[in-house]
Design a protein around this motif. Structure first.
Motif, mmCIF file in Angstrom:
data_model
loop_
_atom_site.group_PDB
_atom_site.id
_atom_site.type_symbol
_atom_site.label_atom_id
_atom_site.label_comp_id
_atom_site.label_asym_id
_atom_site.label_seq_id
_atom_site.Cartn_x
_atom_site.Cartn_y
_atom_site.Cartn_z
ATOM 1 N N UNK A 62 23.528 9.375 41.283
ATOM 2 C CA UNK A 62 22.853 8.112 41.611
ATOM 3 C C UNK A 62 21.840 7.747 40.535
ATOM 4 N N UNK A 63 21.056 8.730 40.089
ATOM 5 C CA UNK A 63 20.039 8.443 39.081
ATOM 6 C C UNK A 63 20.658 8.145 37.722
ATOM 7 N N UNK A 90 4.167 0.581 36.572
ATOM 8 C CA UNK A 90 3.544 1.897 36.733
ATOM 9 C C UNK A 90 4.471 2.997 36.226
ATOM 10 N N UNK A 91 5.768 2.865 36.544
ATOM 11 C CA UNK A 91 6.744 3.851 36.065
ATOM 12 C C UNK A 91 6.776 3.896 34.548
ATOM 13 N N UNK A 92 6.790 2.735 33.894
ATOM 14 C CA UNK A 92 6.827 2.700 32.434
ATOM 15 C C UNK A 92 5.549 3.257 31.804
ATOM 16 N N UNK A 93 4.398 2.935 32.413
ATOM 17 C CA UNK A 93 3.123 3.462 31.891
ATOM 18 C C UNK A 93 3.098 4.984 31.967
ATOM 19 N N UNK A 94 3.515 5.509 33.105
ATOM 20 C CA UNK A 94 3.512 6.960 33.282
ATOM 21 C C UNK A 94 4.526 7.605 32.347
ATOM 22 N N UNK A 103 10.126 12.173 33.838
ATOM 23 C CA UNK A 103 11.568 12.188 34.104
ATOM 24 C C UNK A 103 11.895 13.293 35.109
ATOM 25 N N UNK A 104 11.227 14.431 34.974
ATOM 26 C CA UNK A 104 11.465 15.529 35.913
ATOM 27 C C UNK A 104 10.922 15.209 37.305
ATOM 28 N N UNK A 105 9.760 14.566 37.383
ATOM 29 C CA UNK A 105 9.039 14.456 38.655
ATOM 30 C C UNK A 105 9.261 13.171 39.437
ATOM 31 N N UNK A 106 9.881 12.124 38.852
ATOM 32 C CA UNK A 106 9.894 10.836 39.547
ATOM 33 C C UNK A 106 10.565 10.890 40.906
ATOM 34 N N UNK A 107 11.569 11.726 41.082
ATOM 35 C CA UNK A 107 12.265 11.789 42.375
ATOM 36 C C UNK A 107 11.373 12.382 43.464
ATOM 37 N N UNK A 108 10.269 13.014 43.086
ATOM 38 C CA UNK A 108 9.318 13.567 44.050
ATOM 39 C C UNK A 108 8.175 12.598 44.355
ATOM 40 N N UNK A 109 8.117 11.458 43.659
ATOM 41 C CA UNK A 109 6.993 10.527 43.785
ATOM 42 C C UNK A 109 7.368 9.364 44.696
ATOM 43 N N UNK A 110 6.641 9.240 45.799
ATOM 44 C CA UNK A 110 6.920 8.193 46.771
ATOM 45 C C UNK A 110 6.716 6.814 46.143
ATOM 46 N N UNK A 111 7.673 5.926 46.380
ATOM 47 C CA UNK A 111 7.567 4.558 45.893
ATOM 48 C C UNK A 111 8.114 4.343 44.490
ATOM 49 N N UNK A 119 13.841 1.889 35.126
ATOM 50 C CA UNK A 119 12.776 1.701 34.131
ATOM 51 C C UNK A 119 12.995 2.599 32.925
ATOM 52 N N UNK A 120 13.376 3.858 33.156
ATOM 53 C CA UNK A 120 13.628 4.780 32.052
ATOM 54 C C UNK A 120 14.800 4.280 31.214
ATOM 55 N N UNK A 121 15.811 3.698 31.888
ATOM 56 C CA UNK A 121 16.955 3.143 31.177
ATOM 57 C C UNK A 121 16.579 2.011 30.245
ATOM 58 N N UNK A 122 15.557 1.247 30.586
ATOM 59 C CA UNK A 122 15.128 0.141 29.719
ATOM 60 C C UNK A 122 14.242 0.622 28.566
ATOM 61 N N UNK A 123 13.829 1.888 28.615
ATOM 62 C CA UNK A 123 12.945 2.428 27.583
ATOM 63 C C UNK A 123 13.775 2.976 26.417
ATOM 64 N N UNK A 124 13.089 3.659 25.496
ATOM 65 C CA UNK A 124 13.762 4.235 24.327
ATOM 66 C C UNK A 124 14.098 5.703 24.516
ATOM 67 N N UNK A 125 14.031 6.205 25.751
ATOM 68 C CA UNK A 125 14.388 7.599 26.017
ATOM 69 C C UNK A 125 15.880 7.781 25.729
ATOM 70 N N UNK A 126 16.236 8.745 24.891
ATOM 71 C CA UNK A 126 17.656 8.958 24.585
ATOM 72 C C UNK A 126 18.445 9.407 25.819
ATOM 73 N N UNK A 127 19.706 9.036 25.849
ATOM 74 C CA UNK A 127 20.587 9.400 26.963
ATOM 75 C C UNK A 127 20.637 10.905 27.148
ATOM 76 N N UNK A 128 20.787 11.660 26.066
ATOM 77 C CA UNK A 128 20.906 13.116 26.179
ATOM 78 C C UNK A 128 19.641 13.739 26.758
#
Length: 196
Positions: A62-63, A90-94, A103-111, A119-128
């Motif tokens: 899903x993610x 907030x997601x992008x700032x963090x 990236x590791x913790x977002x699934x544990x963060x409510x909301x 949001x991570x997909x729109x950033x420059x974080x590489x796919x790998x």
């Protein structure tokens, strides 16, 4: 009343579709379905390792799909509309401050659970980078919540009274405690960095 009906429908889905329901529910419903899967594993209706694998795979897929949607459709009006929402910002700032930890913790963060992979997909974080950390986080999340459902699903009284783990059950209880400790330690580290 609504909570009881919702709980009953989740139990019915798992009873009818088994691990497929846990797989789909982990991606859509989240923790509630995985906790219920752990309870069903405790009752012997599902395999505990199978439940963990189904939960991890469902959450991971899903993610990954949400990340891919953010990457592919970053200029689409639905994504740009989402970017205007406070949770997205907030997601992008963090993410900018703590890329690996977030990236590791977002699934544990409510909301932030659903919006974060987009949001991570729109950033420059590489796919790998995302796929590796997402896989590790999905496994950790699945072990934690399946084990919580397995151990605590039938109530605290049973845990401290009649329930006594035996054999390989001790391995799962110990693994859940270890994962919980790691998550708690990572959260405290993240909070101290944020405050400092």
């Amino acid at each position: 009343m609504a909570t009881g009906t919702r709980r009953l429908s989740i139990e019915t889905l798992i009873a009818r579709y088994g691990l497929a329901a846990v797989f789909l529910g982990a991606g859509v419903e989240g923790e509630t379905m995985v906790l219920a899967g752990g309870l069903f594993a405790h009752e012997g209706m599902l395999s505990l390792p199978g439940t963990v694998i189904a939960a991890a795979a469902g959450s991971f897929m899903a993610d990954q799909a949400l990340f891919a949607a953010g990457r592919r459709f970053r200029d689409h009006r639905l994504v740009t509309r989402a970017q205007a929402k406070p949770a997205f910002a907030k997601a992008l700032r963090t993410l900018e401050r703590y890329p690996i930890g977030f990236i590791f913790a977002f699934r544990f963060l409510y909301g932030l659970r659903t919006v974060s992979p987009v949001a991570i997909g729109t950033s420059h974080v590489p796919f790998r980078t995302f796929v590796g950390i997402n896989a590790l986080a999905a496994i950790t999340w699945a072990v934690l919540f399946t084990s919580l459902g397995y151990v605590f699903g039938t109530g605290v009284a049973e845990l401290f009274g009649r329930y006594r783990p035996h054999g390989r059950q001790w391995l799962w209880v110990g693994l859940a405690a270890l994962v919980l400790g790691l998550v708690f330690g990572a959260f405290r580290w993240w909070r101290s960095r944020k405050i400092g």
